[in-house]
Design an enzyme around this catalytic site. Structure first.
Site, short mmCIF file in Angstrom:
data_model
loop_
_atom_site.label_atom_id
_atom_site.label_comp_id
_atom_site.label_asym_id
_atom_site.label_seq_id
_atom_site.Cartn_x
_atom_site.Cartn_y
_atom_site.Cartn_z
N ARG A 181 -71.29 -23.99 22.49
CA ARG A 181 -70.60 -25.05 23.24
C ARG A 181 -70.83 -26.41 22.59
O ARG A 181 -71.59 -26.53 21.63
CB ARG A 181 -71.08 -25.01 24.70
CG ARG A 181 -70.57 -23.75 25.42
CD ARG A 181 -71.18 -23.62 26.80
NE ARG A 181 -71.03 -24.85 27.57
CZ ARG A 181 -71.78 -25.16 28.62
NH1 ARG A 181 -72.76 -24.35 29.02
NH2 ARG A 181 -71.57 -26.29 29.27
N ASN A 221 -82.50 -25.89 32.24
CA ASN A 221 -82.32 -27.31 31.89
C ASN A 221 -81.85 -28.15 33.06
O ASN A 221 -81.85 -29.36 33.00
CB ASN A 221 -81.32 -27.45 30.74
CG ASN A 221 -79.96 -26.85 31.07
OD1 ASN A 221 -79.87 -25.89 31.84
ND2 ASN A 221 -78.92 -27.40 30.48
N GLY A 277 -24.33 -39.18 25.44
CA GLY A 277 -24.09 -38.65 24.10
C GLY A 277 -24.99 -39.27 23.05
O GLY A 277 -25.64 -40.29 23.29
N ARG A 297 -32.78 -25.63 29.19
CA ARG A 297 -33.03 -24.22 28.88
C ARG A 297 -34.52 -23.86 28.72
O ARG A 297 -34.87 -22.70 28.63
CB ARG A 297 -32.26 -23.81 27.62
CG ARG A 297 -30.82 -23.44 27.93
CD ARG A 297 -30.11 -22.97 26.69
NE ARG A 297 -29.69 -24.10 25.86
CZ ARG A 297 -29.32 -23.98 24.58
NH1 ARG A 297 -29.35 -22.80 24.00
NH2 ARG A 297 -28.95 -25.03 23.89
N GLU A 345 -17.17 -31.58 16.40
CA GLU A 345 -18.07 -30.81 17.26
C GLU A 345 -17.46 -29.45 17.59
O GLU A 345 -16.24 -29.32 17.71
CB GLU A 345 -18.35 -31.59 18.55
CG GLU A 345 -19.22 -32.82 18.34
CD GLU A 345 -20.52 -32.49 17.64
OE1 GLU A 345 -21.30 -31.70 18.19
OE2 GLU A 345 -20.76 -33.01 16.53
N ALA A 399 -94.12 -12.32 26.68
CA ALA A 399 -92.87 -11.91 27.33
C ALA A 399 -92.95 -12.07 28.83
O ALA A 399 -94.02 -11.91 29.43
CB ALA A 399 -92.55 -10.47 26.96
C1 UD1 Z 1 -25.69 -32.43 17.92
C2 UD1 Z 1 -24.58 -32.93 17.00
C3 UD1 Z 1 -24.02 -31.77 16.22
C4 UD1 Z 1 -25.11 -31.06 15.45
C5 UD1 Z 1 -26.26 -30.66 16.38
C6 UD1 Z 1 -27.42 -30.19 15.57
C7 UD1 Z 1 -23.53 -34.84 18.12
C8 UD1 Z 1 -22.39 -35.29 18.90
N1 UD1 Z 1 -23.57 -33.55 17.79
O1 UD1 Z 1 -25.07 -31.56 18.85
O2 UD1 Z 1 -23.03 -32.22 15.30
O3 UD1 Z 1 -24.59 -29.93 14.80
O4 UD1 Z 1 -26.71 -31.78 17.16
O5 UD1 Z 1 -28.41 -29.66 16.39
O6 UD1 Z 1 -24.39 -35.62 17.77
N2 UD1 Z 1 -29.64 -36.74 22.94
C9 UD1 Z 1 -29.94 -37.94 23.53
N3 UD1 Z 1 -29.04 -38.50 24.37
C10 UD1 Z 1 -27.84 -37.93 24.65
C11 UD1 Z 1 -27.54 -36.69 24.05
C12 UD1 Z 1 -28.46 -36.12 23.19
O7 UD1 Z 1 -31.01 -38.51 23.30
O8 UD1 Z 1 -27.07 -38.52 25.43
C13 UD1 Z 1 -30.62 -36.14 22.01
C14 UD1 Z 1 -31.15 -34.80 22.50
O9 UD1 Z 1 -32.34 -34.97 23.24
C15 UD1 Z 1 -31.41 -34.07 21.19
C16 UD1 Z 1 -30.36 -34.65 20.24
O10 UD1 Z 1 -29.97 -35.88 20.81
O11 UD1 Z 1 -32.68 -34.33 20.67
C17 UD1 Z 1 -29.17 -33.74 20.06
O12 UD1 Z 1 -28.55 -33.53 21.30
P1 UD1 Z 1 -27.84 -32.19 21.69
O13 UD1 Z 1 -27.28 -32.32 23.04
O14 UD1 Z 1 -28.75 -31.04 21.42
O15 UD1 Z 1 -26.65 -32.21 20.63
P2 UD1 Z 1 -25.72 -31.04 20.24
O16 UD1 Z 1 -24.62 -30.92 21.20
O17 UD1 Z 1 -26.52 -29.82 19.95
#
Ligand code: UD1
Ligand code: CA
Length: 455
Positions: free
Chosen positions: A332, A385, A79, A15, A153, A422
């Protein structure tokens, strides 16, 4: 228990609509991930591991100076539970493990310290928040005695659970001794087909662990950045906080909504910062200083009692006590103004020392120069300069007076108390005192007729 911190930063950040990875977008002049890393470091952990997915090289490069970081790749992203699993080899079984998100930059250290008090060999700590609009977040499920038993979730909630206003911030503290086992037992049988870190809560409860929830002091501490609009909102919040901290310490900020500090800023008492001033990098401003509107200061030092008039741009320079700069001045890199010096409108100074009480008040360029005390440099003076290949130095000794529209062709020295007439082009060193002139003699043509237009 020693502490390991895992920072999750593998998400795509779709996004943001950007070629730059989301966590490298800047908040108050620092990448989002930089804020999280700094916060993590302030807790003095044994390890910090960043889980990345995209553009790993760019991320590593952005933090190349930090040798305490370790990096774990997550590809594909299955995830948050799967993400922590990628870092598991970095984690010692005796550690407490704090999970942070790379796109949640404003969690306070005090909040994290409180959270860490909730993790032990038989409990996990969970940062939750009560919000008006819980849509999109995981909901905290408590039993009839108020104990946390699970996180569901958004996409897996039923209508009763949807109404719960307590949400999962995502930040939790887990005992390393059980983490590997819990992670291996997480399944992806949910509406998103992902391995949810949040499922650990129900697993821990089933294993007889307590889940100890706590809330941050301010709800902004848990806000994540998913879009540029949210990034701008957090920017304003953070700037207001910085402005408030400075005002509490005795600085006047005319309009905290129009104040931007992007970096490490220190400002002394009774200093006044007018509207639309941007301070970047390392900025030290003394006491009783006035910074007028629309000034941009980067990596510089301004001494007590100095006055920086509007529309001035200062970069990597030092302004001494009681100096007056601007309006429309440009200082500068490697400019040093000694106390009581004045640099006025449309004057550019670069790599030059302007001695105490000296004045360069109008339309001049002073570069690669050493200007002594109580020197007066007239309007339109240029230090030449650069010969097209090399830079050369101009020295102007104490008490010299440089007439307007003078070119000083470096390398050249103007002696103590010398006066330059001057309109001169000075190519040779001058003596001390006396007058040096290089000017075509003025002539008078009495019977001269102006040309007239041909018919
Ligand atoms: C997650 C939580 C949710 C919480 C919310 C808060 C889970 C399953 N859900 O949801 O309960 O309310 O954050 O903002 O944890 N990321 C990875 N690898 C992945 C997926 C995500 O590194 O495979 C990182 C993302 O970069 C981010 C963070 O984990 O920094 C959260 O990921 P995001 O997809 O935003 O989770 P939500 O679905 O918002
Ligand atoms: Ca999110």
């Amino acid at each position: 228990m020693s502490l390991s911190i895992v920072i999750l930063a593998a998400g795509k950040g779709t996004r943001m609509k950007s070629a730059t990875p989301k966590v490298l977008h800047e908040l108050a002049g620092k990448p989002l991930l930089g804020h999280v890393i700094d916060k993590a470091e302030s807790l003095n952990p044994a390890k910090i591991c960043v889980v990345y997915g995209h553009e790993g090289e760019r991320l590593k490069q952005a933090f190349a100076g930090n040798s305490r970081l370790s990096w774990a790749e997550q590809s594909p992203q299955l995830g948050t539970g799967h993400a922590v699993q990628m870092a598991i080899d970095e984690i010692d079984g005796t550690d407490a493990v704090l999970v942070l998100y790379g796109d949640v930059p404003l969690t306070r250290r005090s909040t994290l310290e409180r959270l860490l008090r909730n993790v032990s060999e038989n409990s996990i700590g969970l940062l939750t928040a009560f919000v008006d609009d819980p849509h999109g977040y995981g909901r905290i499920i408590r039993n009839s005695s108020g104990e946390v038993i699970a996180i569901v979730e958004e996409k897996d909630t039923d209508s009763r659970q949807k109404a719960i206003s307590e949400i999962n911030t995502g930040i939790m503290a887990l005992p390393g001794s059980r983490l590997r086992d819990w992670l291996s037992r997480i399944e992806n049988r949910n509406s998103q087909g992902e391995y949810y870190l949040t499922d650990i809560v129900a697993l821990a409860v089933a294993d007889g662990y307590k889940v100890l929830p706590m809330q941050p002091d301010a709800v902004e501490e848990t806000l994540g950045v998913n879009s540029r609009v949210q990034l701008a909102e957090l920017e304003r919040y953070l700037q207001r906080e910085t402005a408030q901290r400075l005002m509490d310490a005795g600085v006047s900020i005319r309009d905290p909504q129009r104040f931007d500090a992007r970096g490490d800023v220190q400002i002394g008492r009774d200093t006044v910062i007018d509207v639309d001033v941007v301070l970047e990098g390392n900025v030290r401003i003394g006491e009783n200083v006035v910074i007028e509107p629309f000034c941009h200061l980067r990596d510089c030092e301004v001494g007590d009692g100095a006055h920086v008039r509007s529309h001035s741009v200062l970069e990597q320079c030092r302004v001494g006590e009681n100096c007056v700069v601007g309006p429309f001045a440009r200082l500068r890199p490697d400019t040093v103004l000694d106390s009581n010096a004045r640099v006025g409108n449309f004057v550019e100074v670069k790599n030059a020392i302007i001695g105490a009480g000296s004045k360069v008040n109008h339309l001049s360029y002073v570069g690669d120069a050493e200007v002594g005390k109580d020197v007066n440099i007239g309007a339109g003076t240029i230090t030449c300069n650069y010969d097209g290949a090399n830079k050369h130095k101009t020295i102007i000794e104490d008490g010299a007076f440089i007439g307007s529209d003078t070119q000083l062709v470096a390398p050249v020295k103007v002696g103590k108390n010398a006066t330059i007439g001057a309109g001169s082009t000075i190519t040779k060193d001058t003596g001390e005192g006396g007058l040096t002139l290089s000017r075509v003699k003025q002539v008078y043509v009495e019977n001269w007729k102006r040309p007239v237009k041909k018919k």
